[in-house]
Scaffold this motif. Structure first.
Motif, PDB file in Angstrom:
ATOM      1  N   VAL A 104      69.582  96.943  42.177  1.00  0.00           N
ATOM      2  CA  VAL A 104      69.650  96.179  40.934  1.00  0.00           C
ATOM      3  C   VAL A 104      70.847  95.243  41.025  1.00  0.00           C
ATOM      4  O   VAL A 104      71.947  95.675  41.386  1.00  0.00           O
ATOM      5  CB  VAL A 104      69.798  97.108  39.708  1.00  0.00           C
ATOM      6  CG1 VAL A 104      69.917  96.286  38.422  1.00  0.00           C
ATOM      7  CG2 VAL A 104      68.632  98.076  39.620  1.00  0.00           C
ATOM      8  N   LEU A 112      64.927  86.504  34.204  1.00  0.00           N
ATOM      9  CA  LEU A 112      64.711  87.171  35.490  1.00  0.00           C
ATOM     10  C   LEU A 112      63.827  88.408  35.328  1.00  0.00           C
ATOM     11  O   LEU A 112      62.955  88.667  36.172  1.00  0.00           O
ATOM     12  CB  LEU A 112      66.062  87.562  36.096  1.00  0.00           C
ATOM     13  CG  LEU A 112      66.970  86.390  36.478  1.00  0.00           C
ATOM     14  CD1 LEU A 112      68.348  86.903  36.889  1.00  0.00           C
ATOM     15  CD2 LEU A 112      66.355  85.570  37.599  1.00  0.00           C
ATOM     16  N   ALA A 113      64.043  89.164  34.268  1.00  0.00           N
ATOM     17  CA  ALA A 113      63.220  90.354  34.028  1.00  0.00           C
ATOM     18  C   ALA A 113      61.762  89.979  33.849  1.00  0.00           C
ATOM     19  O   ALA A 113      60.857  90.700  34.313  1.00  0.00           O
ATOM     20  CB  ALA A 113      63.739  91.113  32.812  1.00  0.00           C
ATOM     21  N   ARG A 114      61.502  88.854  33.185  1.00  0.00           N
ATOM     22  CA  ARG A 114      60.112  88.407  32.996  1.00  0.00           C
ATOM     23  C   ARG A 114      59.456  88.067  34.330  1.00  0.00           C
ATOM     24  O   ARG A 114      58.229  88.099  34.445  1.00  0.00           O
ATOM     25  CB  ARG A 114      60.068  87.198  32.065  1.00  0.00           C
ATOM     26  CG  ARG A 114      60.316  87.539  30.596  1.00  0.00           C
ATOM     27  CD  ARG A 114      59.960  86.387  29.690  1.00  0.00           C
ATOM     28  NE  ARG A 114      60.830  85.251  29.873  1.00  0.00           N
ATOM     29  CZ  ARG A 114      61.976  85.053  29.213  1.00  0.00           C
ATOM     30  NH1 ARG A 114      62.369  85.949  28.310  1.00  0.00           N
ATOM     31  NH2 ARG A 114      62.701  83.974  29.428  1.00  0.00           N
ATOM     32  N   HIS A 115      60.272  87.739  35.320  1.00  0.00           N
ATOM     33  CA  HIS A 115      59.744  87.441  36.660  1.00  0.00           C
ATOM     34  C   HIS A 115      59.888  88.640  37.595  1.00  0.00           C
ATOM     35  O   HIS A 115      59.826  88.491  38.822  1.00  0.00           O
ATOM     36  CB  HIS A 115      60.461  86.227  37.241  1.00  0.00           C
ATOM     37  CG  HIS A 115      60.054  84.934  36.611  1.00  0.00           C
ATOM     38  ND1 HIS A 115      60.557  84.485  35.400  1.00  0.00           N
ATOM     39  CD2 HIS A 115      59.162  83.985  37.007  1.00  0.00           C
ATOM     40  CE1 HIS A 115      60.016  83.320  35.096  1.00  0.00           C
ATOM     41  NE2 HIS A 115      59.168  82.998  36.045  1.00  0.00           N
ATOM     42  N   ASP A 116      60.082  89.827  37.022  1.00  0.00           N
ATOM     43  CA  ASP A 116      60.142  91.080  37.783  1.00  0.00           C
ATOM     44  C   ASP A 116      61.286  91.128  38.786  1.00  0.00           C
ATOM     45  O   ASP A 116      61.194  91.796  39.824  1.00  0.00           O
ATOM     46  CB  ASP A 116      58.810  91.350  38.499  1.00  0.00           C
ATOM     47  CG  ASP A 116      57.659  91.551  37.529  1.00  0.00           C
ATOM     48  OD1 ASP A 116      57.878  92.184  36.475  1.00  0.00           O
ATOM     49  OD2 ASP A 116      56.557  91.052  37.810  1.00  0.00           O
ATOM     50  N   TYR A 117      62.377  90.436  38.472  1.00  0.00           N
ATOM     51  CA  TYR A 117      63.554  90.537  39.333  1.00  0.00           C
ATOM     52  C   TYR A 117      64.377  91.741  38.882  1.00  0.00           C
ATOM     53  O   TYR A 117      64.470  92.018  37.672  1.00  0.00           O
ATOM     54  CB  TYR A 117      64.394  89.263  39.252  1.00  0.00           C
ATOM     55  CG  TYR A 117      65.440  89.183  40.341  1.00  0.00           C
ATOM     56  CD1 TYR A 117      65.075  88.830  41.640  1.00  0.00           C
ATOM     57  CD2 TYR A 117      66.766  89.495  40.089  1.00  0.00           C
ATOM     58  CE1 TYR A 117      66.023  88.780  42.651  1.00  0.00           C
ATOM     59  CE2 TYR A 117      67.721  89.444  41.088  1.00  0.00           C
ATOM     60  CZ  TYR A 117      67.340  89.099  42.372  1.00  0.00           C
ATOM     61  OH  TYR A 117      68.273  89.058  43.379  1.00  0.00           O
ATOM     62  N   PRO A 118      64.985  92.467  39.816  1.00  0.00           N
ATOM     63  CA  PRO A 118      65.688  93.714  39.459  1.00  0.00           C
ATOM     64  C   PRO A 118      67.032  93.497  38.780  1.00  0.00           C
ATOM     65  O   PRO A 118      68.073  93.373  39.426  1.00  0.00           O
ATOM     66  CB  PRO A 118      65.847  94.415  40.814  1.00  0.00           C
ATOM     67  CG  PRO A 118      65.910  93.300  41.817  1.00  0.00           C
ATOM     68  CD  PRO A 118      64.965  92.253  41.287  1.00  0.00           C
ATOM     69  N   VAL A 119      67.003  93.434  37.455  1.00  0.00           N
ATOM     70  CA  VAL A 119      68.227  93.355  36.656  1.00  0.00           C
ATOM     71  C   VAL A 119      68.248  94.530  35.688  1.00  0.00           C
ATOM     72  O   VAL A 119      67.210  95.135  35.401  1.00  0.00           O
ATOM     73  CB  VAL A 119      68.306  92.029  35.867  1.00  0.00           C
ATOM     74  CG1 VAL A 119      68.443  90.850  36.804  1.00  0.00           C
ATOM     75  CG2 VAL A 119      67.095  91.855  34.958  1.00  0.00           C
ATOM     76  N   ALA A 153      68.501  96.355  32.061  1.00  0.00           N
ATOM     77  CA  ALA A 153      68.151  96.041  30.678  1.00  0.00           C
ATOM     78  C   ALA A 153      69.445  95.753  29.917  1.00  0.00           C
ATOM     79  O   ALA A 153      70.462  96.413  30.132  1.00  0.00           O
ATOM     80  CB  ALA A 153      67.403  97.203  30.044  1.00  0.00           C
ATOM     81  N   MET A 166      69.236  86.932  32.193  1.00  0.00           N
ATOM     82  CA  MET A 166      68.729  88.244  32.579  1.00  0.00           C
ATOM     83  C   MET A 166      67.322  88.474  32.030  1.00  0.00           C
ATOM     84  O   MET A 166      66.466  89.052  32.714  1.00  0.00           O
ATOM     85  CB  MET A 166      69.691  89.331  32.104  1.00  0.00           C
ATOM     86  CG  MET A 166      71.038  89.297  32.808  1.00  0.00           C
ATOM     87  SD  MET A 166      72.237  90.476  32.127  1.00  0.00           S
ATOM     88  CE  MET A 166      71.545  92.033  32.700  1.00  0.00           C
ATOM     89  N   ALA A 167      67.063  88.019  30.806  1.00  0.00           N
ATOM     90  CA  ALA A 167      65.719  88.160  30.244  1.00  0.00           C
ATOM     91  C   ALA A 167      64.715  87.332  31.033  1.00  0.00           C
ATOM     92  O   ALA A 167      63.582  87.774  31.291  1.00  0.00           O
ATOM     93  CB  ALA A 167      65.727  87.729  28.778  1.00  0.00           C
TER      94      ALA A 167
END
Length: 218
Positions: free
Chosen positions: A130, A43-50, A52, A40-41
């Motif tokens: 999300v 994906l978040a760094r690649h601006d994917y909607p997950v 927090a 998840m971290a």
């Protein structure tokens, strides 16, 4: 943190409200959540909607932001979202996911895979859709993810009368917007699903019929 009401019960985990506006996802088998958090971290760094997410205080726990809004399945059931729109959304979310490089694999064709991607795992939050429930995530050919999603939808269409009509209506527009999975990929995900201990006997027995439905929809 104080654990509040039970919000949801899944096949492998339960979700509870927390007093700070977040939620606690607790796996019944106490499985390690470090890998899920790392995915998840990434994906978040690649601006994917997950959502927090943070580590829990005990094995098998994951703390996440509480998302408002219905799941895509609920939106389909209520008629606020139609099958064509939902199929386009699911396909777009998978394309975005498969544009993100794998974390470990050295194969340049491999990508992050969700491997349990379906309308119940897409929340229609105020900020946009999300994607949730990353405990099954892996790496490999994007076509495997497409094949798995198609198989989950087709299984619902042939074994779950409550959602069968919606699942069948969604399968065609979903597959139409993506490169169809190969026979090899379909057989691979069939084996994965057949070995899944959380499936009911009816779901396992319906795998063959579900594959035929996919072949007819491609």
């Amino acid at each position: 943190m104080m654990i509040g009401e039970l919000l949801g019960v899944g096949r492998t985990a339960d979700v509870y409200a927390l007093d700070d506006g977040r939620v606690l996802r607790r796996y019944r088998d106490g499985s390690d959540t470090a890998g899920e958090l790392a995915v998840m971290a990434h994906l978040a760094r690649h601006d994917y909607p997950v959502a927090a997410a943070w580590p829990g205080t005990a094995p098998g726990e994951l703390v996440m932001e509480r998302l408002a809004g219905p799941t895509l399945r609920e939106a389909l059931a209520s008629g606020t979202t139609g099958p064509e729109e939902a199929g386009e959304l699911l396909a777009d979310l998978l394309r975005r996911l498969h544009a993100i490089p794998a974390r470990h694999s050295a194969d340049p064709a491999h990508r992050i895979l969700h491997l349990d991607f379906h309308p119940e795992n897409v929340m229609l939050a105020p900020r946009g859709p999300v994607v949730i429930d990353w405990d099954t995530a892996g790496e490999g050919e994007p076509g495997l993810d497409v094949a798995m999603s198609a198989l989950i939808l087709a299984q619902a269409a042939v074994t779950m009368p409550v959602v069968a009509e919606l699942a069948r209506a969604l399968l065609v527009p979903f597959l139409r917007r993506l490169e169809p999975p190969t026979e090899g990929q379909l057989e691979q995900v069939r084996a994965i699903r057949a070995a899944n201990p959380t499936l009911t006997e009816a779901e396992t027995a319906g795998l063959g019929q579900a594959l035929e439905l996919i072949r007819a929809a491609r």
